[in-house]
Write a protein that holds these residues in place. Structure first.
Motif, mmCIF file in Angstrom:
data_model
loop_
_atom_site.group_PDB
_atom_site.id
_atom_site.type_symbol
_atom_site.label_atom_id
_atom_site.label_comp_id
_atom_site.label_asym_id
_atom_site.label_seq_id
_atom_site.Cartn_x
_atom_site.Cartn_y
_atom_site.Cartn_z
ATOM 1 N N UNK A 873 0.840 -1.192 0.000
ATOM 2 C CA UNK A 873 0.000 0.000 0.000
ATOM 3 C C UNK A 873 0.885 1.256 0.000
ATOM 4 N N UNK A 874 1.901 1.173 0.820
ATOM 5 C CA UNK A 874 2.796 2.309 0.911
ATOM 6 C C UNK A 874 3.471 2.586 -0.418
ATOM 7 N N UNK A 877 1.292 4.162 -2.662
ATOM 8 C CA UNK A 877 1.142 5.582 -2.345
ATOM 9 C C UNK A 877 2.295 6.393 -2.865
ATOM 10 N N UNK A 887 14.093 11.693 3.520
ATOM 11 C CA UNK A 887 13.411 11.500 4.793
ATOM 12 C C UNK A 887 12.274 10.488 4.676
ATOM 13 N N UNK A 888 11.555 10.664 3.614
ATOM 14 C CA UNK A 888 10.399 9.791 3.504
ATOM 15 C C UNK A 888 10.834 8.356 3.316
ATOM 16 N N UNK A 889 11.894 8.171 2.603
ATOM 17 C CA UNK A 889 12.325 6.800 2.385
ATOM 18 C C UNK A 889 12.841 6.196 3.683
ATOM 19 N N UNK A 891 11.735 6.894 6.560
ATOM 20 C CA UNK A 891 10.540 6.541 7.319
ATOM 21 C C UNK A 891 9.963 5.232 6.812
ATOM 22 N N UNK A 892 10.046 5.131 5.521
ATOM 23 C CA UNK A 892 9.537 3.908 4.945
ATOM 24 C C UNK A 892 10.340 2.728 5.445
ATOM 25 N N UNK A 895 9.047 1.699 8.646
ATOM 26 C CA UNK A 895 7.789 0.965 8.606
ATOM 27 C C UNK A 895 8.012 -0.436 8.077
ATOM 28 N N UNK B 218 -3.652 4.286 16.603
ATOM 29 C CA UNK B 218 -3.268 3.497 15.427
ATOM 30 C C UNK B 218 -3.866 4.077 14.165
ATOM 31 N N UNK B 222 -1.764 5.567 11.044
ATOM 32 C CA UNK B 222 -1.943 5.006 9.713
ATOM 33 C C UNK B 222 -2.283 6.090 8.696
ATOM 34 N N UNK B 225 0.560 8.377 7.908
ATOM 35 C CA UNK B 225 1.593 7.730 7.112
ATOM 36 C C UNK B 225 1.157 7.561 5.665
ATOM 37 N N UNK B 226 -0.064 7.128 5.483
ATOM 38 C CA UNK B 226 -0.515 6.861 4.120
ATOM 39 C C UNK B 226 -0.738 8.156 3.343
ATOM 40 N N UNK B 230 4.646 9.504 4.120
ATOM 41 C CA UNK B 230 5.837 9.542 4.954
ATOM 42 C C UNK B 230 6.408 10.911 5.180
#
Lengths: 1067, 250
Positions: A873-874, A877, A887-889, A891-892, A895, B218, B222, B225-226, B230
């Protein structure tokens, strides 16, 4: 007693010379002058001595009532002391003389010596108060002059006199010939002062009034032959004058009446010139007869009130000393007050009721009255007009009803509706309590509707005088000044016992009730029209509140009522303390058990009107660790004796630490996160005591540092902290460095990572691993954060530490004085994983999702499908913005690290927390108990019992010394809070009230016993037996806390398996 | 079958039977009542206080002792005490009255403690005491379920208590930093989840400090993040928003 009209009393209020402020309004004919006596009655129990304080402040004089049989009680001492401290003149009433006759059956001679004894005791107390004051003054003078005298005349001879000789104290003592003692029996309605008899006998036997007055009390006797009064009764075996002339007569009267000697009674009655009604003389109870005679012969009211009028000062006679004492708060001297304020002293002395005089009023307490009893709400007899009006209303209503029944709507109906509405609101209000201020006017005239300043206890006239224009009044629009408020006096009342009478104005020197102040005044206050007026010195309370209980509503839903009720109670009682603790407990602190009972009754019936339950308050503990002890419980060196095989010991140790956690001999714990990506090594060490203390003291500073650091980390605009705080931080750091020395603590201060719990507590987290340089001292060198490989997760470690310090392993209480050292933090696996993921995702960004399926399979096998779908899903997105930033990566990456054990950061927190707990458990753990310091004042004879109570409750005496000039001892001791419930009451009971403790929280103290201790060596077995649970105070505390919290307590359900009752024998 | 007479029936009193099945055979041991749980938790350390006798039976009430060869076959040893220990730890038993009672009481307390920790009085922002919660739980006649975790039950209790008294989960304080672009859109989505917005700062980025119900964490996490892919960040400022320190009524 004659009931006077309100008008007359208002008239009398205007004349300060004829006012005596001492309960119920009474009016006495004394010569041709009339007096207004304000009598304030105060309760006698020690617990309510605060009520005495509030009453004493408003008075000019007081009547001290003594029991002729019991003599001087502890409470008498306390009352005398209070009167002394407030500088008011006392007079003495020795009551219940009839008990000497009827119960003790003393002869007049014995009664005389008994009374003499009592008087001597009372005077001894007054004398002690006087000497201690003189000595104090002298000591003060000495310290003042010492500096000068030492330098000027070095060879000064020490002056041994204490200054007692020079000070006159004769006026202080109670003596019948001074006229300040009355002998009475209130139950039989008689009382007399010496004066009465002096007058009588000067006519009868022809001795001068003045001589009789002097000799009627004391060892004088009457030589009947020579008709002369001679000295030295005892040596000559003669009856003293007092016995002969006074007591013998009373005794014979009692004898005659109680024996029902009709003839004798008649003789006495006729000789006294009294008339006794036939009903009283025929009454079955001789007491009634007695009362009828005595109350005519020696009426008590006359005796007492005339003494009050002649011996107690009027408001005009207020002494300069008292004024100064009232005006100077704390250690300030009168001279240091601003000149305008000093000016006011004259006003006090003058007590004038002119309109120009500034109004000064002191409110000593607030008391609650039922809303219904206020004069404005009292049912009044209806006047003709009102009745007519009502009739008219009723008629109209009836008419309306008629019309309405005919189906016609009328606008008038509306009005009647509104009427009923107002009626309802009145009813609601009637349920409320209304507060009335109990006050006295010291100067000026108080009028209804007057605007006045309310001055709080911390108000400083010097400060406000600079700010305010001169000559301003409370009605003007004024800038706000700390501790000062303006209000309007809404209602003035005359206090008539329980009843209240409305007044328009009250002149100086009077006691009054003021309504409508409850918003402005909490417990006591000073009211004045002049801003130069200083607040009065706070009331001297003999008893400070010490009995702590937690209160709770019986039904949890009634919490709001309880809180409101407690607020009202706080306002109504001068001595109670009410607080909500951090744990959510509502705590009531009262002066004693009896006071507590009254407070609870008040809460239940008046203020909260709900059912409440009372319990022992929750006792806090702290957990800590110590160095391993060198000797065991029987003072033998550890390691020398042969250990007795203890079956369970080994088993227990294994139980504590689960598999997968490595412990080395040194106490270093190594643990991995559940997914094995990161490994932590943590060690726990006890902090030196000084450091713990330093951290406790500086918690505010640490909090500021924390805030500053967090703002630094977020690249926000730097909040400049001022230099002062920086200096303080620097100083704090240096102190820490000074206290943390030795090999173990090398560089420790520079490695401090965080404090805990709540980021400002008395525990430290150190980072001792390579490649990490973030400390709490960031704010000092102002280096902004450096990018580190650990940066993303360091918050998790700190949070883990915070959680671990918030609740320890022993009984989930916070830790104190523990240092955790992170020695290793290995995240290599996690990094690999992360970088792999990062590459993946970048690749993915570039190739726009072609091998999406492959990616999932390339992930480690432990990856569950759930998070991979999240992953997908990420990635979906992220398609939208191909140029996603670094930064975003990252964070990824994070996750992606989430797996079946939850998010990685969460795992780190849990691991850190567990590691800390295990690190603690391998060290010798100890409980810390909160301690009170306890100051006890006690007389020598009860000293032994004080010690007994202290030692029974695990208290430790620190010092004991005698108070100069008195026979009181001051004992200083420490006592665990856990043992303090009921302590004050017990000590008071055991010492019959002669010792009163004061408890103040002082510090935390380690309980030396190990809560997990079991006997291991042979000697210990011999000494303590196999179980040894009776000795272990620490375990008792720990188990009590665990039980309260519902944690597992290692306790057998049944102690002896064989001794269980067989329930089903005859089945 | 023998004839039943009262004399030849011996009732076992003060006996708890622990049994297990191994190698197709049933083995039992005779223990004292109320003692087996103590042994399992480690409170009781003396095995003689637990076992009536260290013999292993096939049927305790009939007094049939297990055969040696069966023991060896099932346990690999014929040391009766060792076997007893194995059966004690692994066998099944009827939990006795007192044991059950203490267990339930302990759970009840535990639940109350958890509730007291998690919740506050919404008016004063102060926690309730455990004793008060316990009383409230008794008032609503909450019965503890021994096979559900205390934490789960605590959440259930909170829901039920809300009907009778003023109680609320202590709020979590969060800070989001959202990129300006998605900020507005996201804010609308977040709004129903947020209880109170304490501060809002909108220059280059949207920064919100707010209080939320911990149950929504949560979801919010979520969502952020989505939606921001990020870019937005979320930080927990405090897990529990409660008043600190003592308050004196003045």
């Amino acid at each position: 007693m004659v009931v006077t009209s309100l008008e007359k009393m208002i008239g009398l209020q205007r004349e300060p010379t004829s006012i005596r402020n001492i309960c119920i309004l009474a009016h006495v004919d004394h010569g041709n002058q009339e007096y207004l006596i304000n009598l304030i009655d105060s309760p006698g129990h020690v617990d309510f001595s605060s009520e005495v304080s509030t009453a004493v402040r408003l008075c000019d004089g007081c009547i001290i009532v003594l029991d002729a049989v019991e003599g001087v009680c502890p409470q008498t001492q306390a009352v005398l002391r209070q009167a002394w401290l407030e500088n008011i003149r006392p007079v003495l009433v020795i009551n219940k003389i009839d008990r000497l006759i009827v119960e003790l059956k003393l002869t007049p001679q014995e009664a005389y010596s008994h009374l003499k004894n009592i008087l001597e005791q009372v005077n001894a107390i007054t004398g002690a108060l006087f000497t201690s004051k003189v000595l104090e003054e002298r000591a003060e003078k000495e310290t003042e002059t010492q500096g000068i005298s030492d330098s000027v005349h070095g060879d000064q001879v020490y002056d041994w006199s204490a200054g007692l000789e020079d000070t006159d104290d004769s006026h202080l003592y109670f003596s019948p010939d001074q006229g300040n003692v009355v002998f009475a029996s209130a139950i039989d309605g008689w009382g007399f002062g010496i004066e009465h008899f002096a007058k009588l006998y000067s006519q009868k036997i022809g001795i001068k009034h003045a001589v009789l007055l002097k000799t009627l009390w004391g060892d004088y006797y009457l030589n009947t032959k020579a008709k002369k009064i001679m000295k030295g009764d005892q040596s000559k075996g003669k009856k003293p004058l007092f016995v002969q002339l006074v007591l013998d007569n009373i005794w014979s009267l009692y004898e005659a009446v109680l024996k029902r000697d009709k003839e004798k009674i008649d003789k006495i009655v006729t000789s006294l010139g009294l008339k006794v009604g036939a009903r009283e003389s025929r009454h079955a109870d001789p007491k009634v007869h007695l009362n009828a005679i005595c109350s005519q012969w020696l009426p008590i009211s006359q005796a007492v009130l005339s003494m009050v009028c002649s011996k107690l000062p009027s408001p005009l006679d207020i002494t300069a000393e008292r004024v100064e004492k009232l005006m100077c708060v704390g250690a300030r001297t009168f001279d240091s007050l601003p000149p305008e304020t000093q000016e006011l002293k004259k006003m006090f002395m003058k007590c004038s009721s002119e309109d120009t005089a500034p109004v000064i009023v002191f409110v000593s307490k607030m008391f609650a009255v039922d809303f219904k009893t206020l004069p404005c709400n009292k049912p009044r007899p209806l006047t003709q007009e009102v009745i007519a009006q009502r009739r008219e209303l009723a008629r109209r209503r009836h008419a309306e009803k008629l019309i309405a029944s005919q189906g016609q709507e009328l606008p008038e109906q509306l009005t009647s509706q509104t009427e009923s509405m107002t009626l309802k609101t009145v009813e609601q209000e009637a349920d409320k309590e209304s507060f009335i201020a109990f006050a006295r006017v010291f100067s000026g005239v108080v009028r209804r509707g007057q605007k006045i300043f309310v001055l709080g206890p911390k108000y400083d006239p010097a400060e406000s005088l600079n700010k305010l224009p001169s000559g301003c009044s409370a009605a003007d629009d004024l800038p706000s000044i700390p501790h000062m408020a303006c209000c309007t006096l809404e209602n003035l009342y005359l206090l008539m016992g329980r009843g209240l009478e409305d007044l328009e104005e009250v002149p100086s020197g009077n006691v009054l009730g003021i309504g409508g102040l409850q918003e402005f005044v909490l417990k006591s206050a000073t009211l004045s029209t002049s801003p130069a007026c200083p607040p009065f010195t706070p009331l001297n309370f003999e008893a400070t509140p010490i009995v702590r209980v937690a209160v709770e509503p019986k039904h949890p839903s009634e919490m709001p009522q309880l809180v409101r009720g407690m607020k009202l109670l706080n306002q109504a009682d001068p001595c109670v303390q009410v607080l909500i603790q951090e744990t959510g407990e509502h705590v009531l602190v009262t002066a004693g058990e009896v006071h507590l009972q009254r407070c609870l009754d008040d809460l239940k019936e008046r203020f909260a009107k709900i059912q409440i339950s009372v319990s022992e308050p929750i006792i806090p503990f702290r957990e800590t660790i110590t160095r391993p002890p060198k000797v065991d419980m029987v003072n033998e060196e550890i390691g020398k004796q042969q250990k007795v095989a203890v079956i369970h010991q080994a088993k227990e140790d294994q139980n504590k630490i689960p598999e997968g956690v490595q412990v080395d001999s040194d106490g270093l714990i190594t643990m991995s996160t559940p997914n094995k990506y990161a490994t932590l090594s943590v060690r726990a060490m006890p902090l030196p005591e000084e450091v713990t203390q330093l951290l406790e003291e500086n918690s505010d500073l640490i909090r500021t540092m924390e805030q500053f650091n967090s703002s630094l980390n977020e690249d926000k605009k730097m909040h400049e902290i001022n230099q002062k705080i920086l200096d303080r931080i620097q100083e704090f750091k240096q102190k820490l460095e000074k206290n943390l020395q030795g090999r173990k603590w090398r560089n420790a201060v520079d490695q401090i990572w965080s404090f805990g719990p709540r980021k400002c507590g008395p525990n430290i987290l150190l980072s001792k691993f390579e490649g990490y340089r973030k400390t709490v001292w960031q704010c000092l060198d102002k280096t902004t954060k450096e990018v580190s490989k650990y940066r993303d997760f360091d918050n998790s470690i700190v949070s883990g530490f915070q959680l671990a310090t918030l609740s320890g392993p022993m009984c989930e209480e916070p830790l104190m004085g523990v240092c955790f050292i992170v020695e290793k933090w290995d995240m290599s696996k996690a990094e690999e994983q992360m970088s792999a993921n990062r590459q993946d995702s970048e690749e993915l960004d570039a190739t726009e999702q072609t091998k999406n399926e492959d990616k999932v399979t390339s992930l480690p096998s432990s990856y569950p499908t759930e998070s991979s779908s999240e992953n997908k899903k990420l990635q979906d997105g992220s398609q939208g913005s191909p140029n996603s930033s670094e930064k975003s990566s990252k964070r990824k990456g994070e996750t992606l690290l989430a797996d079946c054990y939850g998010p990685f950061s969460g795992q780190l927190i849990a691991t850190m927390k567990e590691a800390c707990r295990y690190a603690l458990q391998v060290k010798p753990q100890r409980l810390m108990a909160a301690m009170y310091t306890c100051e006890i004042m006690a007389t020598a004879e009860v000293l032994g019992r004080v010690y007994a109570v202290l030692s029974k409750r695990e208290g430790r005496v620190l010092q004991e010394e005698m108070k100069e000039g008195t026979d009181m001892f001051i004992i200083k001791a420490v006592l665990p809070v856990a043992e303090s419930f009921g302590f004050a009451d017990e000590i008071r009971k055991r010492t019959s009230g002669l010792a009163s403790p004061q408890l103040v929280f002082s510090h935390w103290e380690i309980i030396s016993g190990d809560p997990f201790w079991v006997p291991t060596t042979e000697e210990e077995y011999l000494h303590f037996g196999e179980k040894a649970d009776s000795e272990n105070q620490a375990r008792k505390y720990m188990n009590a806390v665990r039980k309260r919290k519902g944690l597992y307590v290692e306790e057998k359900i049944v102690e002896h398996a064989e001794k269980q009752r067989t329930l089903s024998r005859n089945k | 079958m023998s004839i039943f007479t009262p004399t030849n029936q011996i009732r076992l009193t003060n006996v708890a039977v622990v049994r297990t099945r191994r190698a197709g055979k049933r083995f039992e041991i005779a223990c004292y009542r109320n003692k087996v749980m103590g042994w399992r938790s480690g409170a009781e350390k003396d095995i003689d206080e637990v076992l009536q006798t260290n013999t292993v039976f096939v049927n305790v009430s009939k007094g049939q002792v297990a055969k040696k060869e069966d023991l060896v076959k099932a346990f690999g040893t014929d040391d009766q005490t060792e076997i007893c220990k194995i059966i004690l730890t692994k066998g099944e038993l009827q939990v006795s009255d007192k044991e059950r009672h203490t267990q339930l009481e302990q759970m009840f307390r535990d639940i109350a403690t958890i509730v007291a920790e998690k919740c506050v009085n919404p008016e004063t922002k102060r926690p309730y005491t455990v004793i008060l919660i316990e009383r409230a739980m008794k008032d609503i006649h909450y019965s503890v379920k021994p096979n559900k975790s205390t934490k789960q039950q605590a959440l259930e209790v909170i829901r039920q208590l809300k009907e009778t008294m003023q109680i609320e989960r202590a709020h979590m304080r969060l800070r989001f930093i959202l990129p300006a672009k998605e900020g507005k859109k996201l804010k609308e989505k977040l709004k129903p989840l947020i209880k109170v917005i304490e501060s809002e700062d909108f220059d280059e980025q949207l920064e919100i400090v707010c209080l939320i119900d911990p149950g929504c964490f949560r979801e919010i996490d979520e969502l952020i993040r989505c939606e921001t892919k990020g870019k937005g960040s979320l930080e927990v400022l405090s897990l529990k928003d409660v008043e600190e320190g003592d308050e004196k009524f003045e």
